[in-house]
Design a protein around this motif. Structure first.
Motif, PDB file in Angstrom:
ATOM      1  N   THR A 146     -15.322   2.142 -29.426  1.00 34.09           N
ATOM      2  CA  THR A 146     -14.102   2.175 -29.955  1.00 34.09           C
ATOM      3  C   THR A 146     -13.623   3.380 -30.118  1.00 34.09           C
ATOM      4  OG1 THR A 146     -14.812   1.423 -32.362  1.00 34.09           O
ATOM      5  CG2 THR A 146     -13.775  -0.306 -30.040  1.00 34.09           C
ATOM      6  N   PHE A 147     -12.522   3.737 -30.438  1.00 32.86           N
ATOM      7  CA  PHE A 147     -11.969   5.286 -30.558  1.00 32.86           C
ATOM      8  C   PHE A 147     -10.315   4.409 -31.299  1.00 32.86           C
ATOM      9  CE2 PHE A 147     -14.211   6.104 -26.698  1.00 32.86           C
ATOM     10  CZ  PHE A 147     -14.062   7.273 -27.370  1.00 32.86           C
ATOM     11  N   THR A 148     -10.248   5.128 -32.352  1.00 28.57           N
ATOM     12  CA  THR A 148      -9.100   4.106 -33.382  1.00 28.57           C
ATOM     13  C   THR A 148      -9.188   5.702 -34.289  1.00 28.57           C
ATOM     14  OG1 THR A 148     -10.437   2.500 -34.114  1.00 28.57           O
ATOM     15  CG2 THR A 148      -8.560   2.787 -35.571  1.00 28.57           C
ATOM     16  N   SER A 149      -7.610   5.898 -34.494  1.00 37.80           N
ATOM     17  CA  SER A 149      -6.922   7.267 -34.858  1.00 37.80           C
ATOM     18  C   SER A 149      -7.500   8.153 -34.642  1.00 37.80           C
ATOM     19  CB  SER A 149      -6.611   6.594 -35.750  1.00 37.80           C
ATOM     20  OG  SER A 149      -6.116   5.157 -36.371  1.00 37.80           O
ATOM     21  N   CYS A 150      -7.917   8.603 -32.936  1.00 34.83           N
ATOM     22  CA  CYS A 150      -8.287   9.437 -32.961  1.00 34.83           C
ATOM     23  C   CYS A 150      -7.646  10.791 -32.086  1.00 34.83           C
ATOM     24  CB  CYS A 150      -9.694   9.551 -32.020  1.00 34.83           C
ATOM     25  SG  CYS A 150     -11.137   8.918 -32.545  1.00 34.83           S
ATOM     26  N   SER A 151      -7.805  11.838 -31.809  1.00 37.08           N
ATOM     27  CA  SER A 151      -6.862  13.305 -31.513  1.00 37.08           C
ATOM     28  C   SER A 151      -7.003  14.261 -30.807  1.00 37.08           C
ATOM     29  CB  SER A 151      -5.994  13.377 -33.151  1.00 37.08           C
ATOM     30  OG  SER A 151      -5.085  12.574 -33.768  1.00 37.08           O
ATOM     31  N   SER A 152      -6.903  14.408 -30.049  1.00 32.74           N
ATOM     32  CA  SER A 152      -6.704  15.889 -28.796  1.00 32.74           C
ATOM     33  C   SER A 152      -5.490  16.592 -28.564  1.00 32.74           C
ATOM     34  CB  SER A 152      -7.764  15.606 -27.638  1.00 32.74           C
ATOM     35  OG  SER A 152      -6.396  14.513 -27.455  1.00 32.74           O
ATOM     36  N   ASN A 184      -4.473   6.192 -30.893  1.00 34.13           N
ATOM     37  CA  ASN A 184      -4.986   7.453 -30.732  1.00 34.13           C
ATOM     38  C   ASN A 184      -3.954   8.665 -30.017  1.00 34.13           C
ATOM     39  OD1 ASN A 184      -7.633   6.597 -30.465  1.00 34.13           O
ATOM     40  ND2 ASN A 184      -8.231   7.310 -29.018  1.00 34.13           N
ATOM     41  N   THR A 185      -4.297   9.763 -30.553  1.00 34.34           N
ATOM     42  CA  THR A 185      -3.262  10.366 -29.831  1.00 34.34           C
ATOM     43  C   THR A 185      -3.441  11.356 -29.055  1.00 34.34           C
ATOM     44  OG1 THR A 185      -1.543   9.944 -32.349  1.00 34.34           O
ATOM     45  CG2 THR A 185      -0.731  12.563 -31.383  1.00 34.34           C
ATOM     46  N   SER A 186      -2.413  12.471 -27.831  1.00 30.39           N
ATOM     47  CA  SER A 186      -3.520  13.220 -27.072  1.00 30.39           C
ATOM     48  C   SER A 186      -2.181  14.123 -26.883  1.00 30.39           C
ATOM     49  CB  SER A 186      -3.850  13.057 -26.197  1.00 30.39           C
ATOM     50  OG  SER A 186      -4.042  13.819 -25.330  1.00 30.39           O
ATOM     51  N   PHE A 187      -2.055  15.633 -27.141  1.00 32.99           N
ATOM     52  CA  PHE A 187      -1.319  16.032 -26.792  1.00 32.99           C
ATOM     53  C   PHE A 187      -2.123  18.029 -25.729  1.00 32.99           C
ATOM     54  CE2 PHE A 187       0.699  15.158 -30.731  1.00 32.99           C
ATOM     55  CZ  PHE A 187       2.092  14.817 -29.656  1.00 32.99           C
ATOM     56  N   CYS A 188      -1.062  17.624 -24.729  1.00 36.64           N
ATOM     57  CA  CYS A 188      -1.860  18.388 -23.113  1.00 36.64           C
ATOM     58  C   CYS A 188      -1.772  20.054 -24.152  1.00 36.64           C
ATOM     59  CB  CYS A 188      -1.699  18.142 -22.025  1.00 36.64           C
ATOM     60  SG  CYS A 188      -1.835  16.713 -21.826  1.00 36.64           S
ATOM     61  N   ASN A 189      -2.634  21.369 -23.766  1.00 35.52           N
ATOM     62  CA  ASN A 189      -2.249  22.763 -23.611  1.00 35.52           C
ATOM     63  C   ASN A 189      -0.686  22.929 -22.826  1.00 35.52           C
ATOM     64  OD1 ASN A 189      -3.797  22.295 -21.411  1.00 35.52           O
ATOM     65  ND2 ASN A 189      -4.745  24.465 -21.481  1.00 35.52           N
ATOM     66  N   SER A 190      -1.082  24.510 -22.743  1.00 34.56           N
ATOM     67  CA  SER A 190       0.303  24.204 -22.533  1.00 34.56           C
ATOM     68  C   SER A 190       0.246  24.981 -20.720  1.00 34.56           C
ATOM     69  CB  SER A 190       1.174  26.430 -22.974  1.00 34.56           C
ATOM     70  OG  SER A 190       2.040  26.535 -21.798  1.00 34.56           O
ATOM     71  N   GLY A 191       0.941  23.875 -19.904  1.00 36.30           N
ATOM     72  CA  GLY A 191       0.811  24.277 -18.230  1.00 36.30           C
ATOM     73  C   GLY A 191       0.262  22.870 -17.880  1.00 36.30           C
ATOM     74  N   SER A 192      -0.113  21.722 -18.884  1.00 33.74           N
ATOM     75  CA  SER A 192      -1.153  20.737 -18.584  1.00 33.74           C
ATOM     76  C   SER A 192      -0.749  19.695 -18.404  1.00 33.74           C
ATOM     77  CB  SER A 192      -2.549  20.624 -19.393  1.00 33.74           C
ATOM     78  OG  SER A 192      -3.188  20.300 -18.216  1.00 33.74           O
ATOM     79  N   ASN A 193      -0.737  18.331 -17.559  1.00 29.59           N
ATOM     80  CA  ASN A 193      -0.159  17.555 -18.291  1.00 29.59           C
ATOM     81  C   ASN A 193      -0.680  16.360 -18.130  1.00 29.59           C
ATOM     82  OD1 ASN A 193       0.676  16.928 -15.209  1.00 29.59           O
ATOM     83  ND2 ASN A 193       2.062  16.751 -14.794  1.00 29.59           N
TER      84      ASN A 193
END
Length: 229
Positions: A146-152, A184-193
């Protein structure tokens, strides 16, 4: 650190506490554990080492890790194998090759952990017969993870869309992967989706998801079941 014994030999490190230790510029791995149980790590930092930041090899139970950080290592930030009923809380992994790479995980939780600016995936889940040698049959493959409130943030630095900015899962040799993400929350780097890459061509993958936000897409292939809770 560790017993140095191969899995299955009966040699274990146990009932230990490591706190406020920093390992930096080591010529190999930073922290190294083989066959560990009833161990606690807190407020440790493994930085700029030539190998892996935190390496758990063999078979492990009852490991509690909190506020530990792997950064700028030449290998994986956290390499985890053969771990069951253990927890990771408020840990980080930044600017390594992978943030976390794990095999044979059963009943393990990640709470409020993060991965930033790694070359490849934030988290990599991998199954395969070659990783199960010497492990009890009850603790192989990936179940109850399980992954709870993990971010990347801004992973896949090696190339846009080359890896899952948040997570990739690769099931091999018919060995399943099952995991759950909540908040969970994730944001990609520039130019990646691409946030998630799930490859179930050689084994079934089941992903449970709730209350999560990803600003990138999911790439899936093979036997992948995605369940929104």
């Amino acid at each position: 650190m560790g017993s140095g014994n191969a899995v299955g030999t009966g040699g274990y490190c146990s009932f230990f506490t490591i706190k406020n230790v920093r390992v930096q510029n080591c010529g190999a791995n930073g922290f190294f554990f083989v066959n560990a149980y009833m161990g606690t790590l807190s407020d440790c930092w493994s930085a700029s080492n030539a190998g892996i930041g935190f390496l758990f090899a063999g078979y492990h139970t009852s490991i509690d890790v909190s506020r530990c950080y792997a950064s700028s290592n030449k290998g994986i930030g956290w390499s985890l194998n053969g771990m069951t009923y253990s927890s990771f809380t408020a840990c980080g992994s930044d600017q390594n090759v992978w943030g976390y790479a794990m095999t044979n995980m059963v009943g393990v939780s990640f709470l409020a952990c993060g991965a930033e600016s790694n070359q490849r995936d934030g988290w990599l889940l991998l199954t395969g017969t070659s990783t199960t040698i010497g492990l009890p049959s009850q603790v192989v493959d990936i179940h109850g993870l399980t992954f709870t409130s993990c971010s990347s943030y801004f992973n896949s630095q090696q190339g846009p869309n080359a890896y899952g900015s948040h997570m990739s899962a690769l099931a091999q040799d018919g060995r399943p992967i099952q995991f759950k993400m909540s908040g969970n929350t994730s944001f990609c780097n520039s130019g990646s989706n691409v946030s998630m890459v799930l490859n179930g061509n050689a084994g079934a993958i089941t992903a449970y998801e709730e209350l999560s936000y990803f600003n990138g897409s999911w790439m899936t292939s093979g036997s992948v079941t995605r369940k929104t809770l």
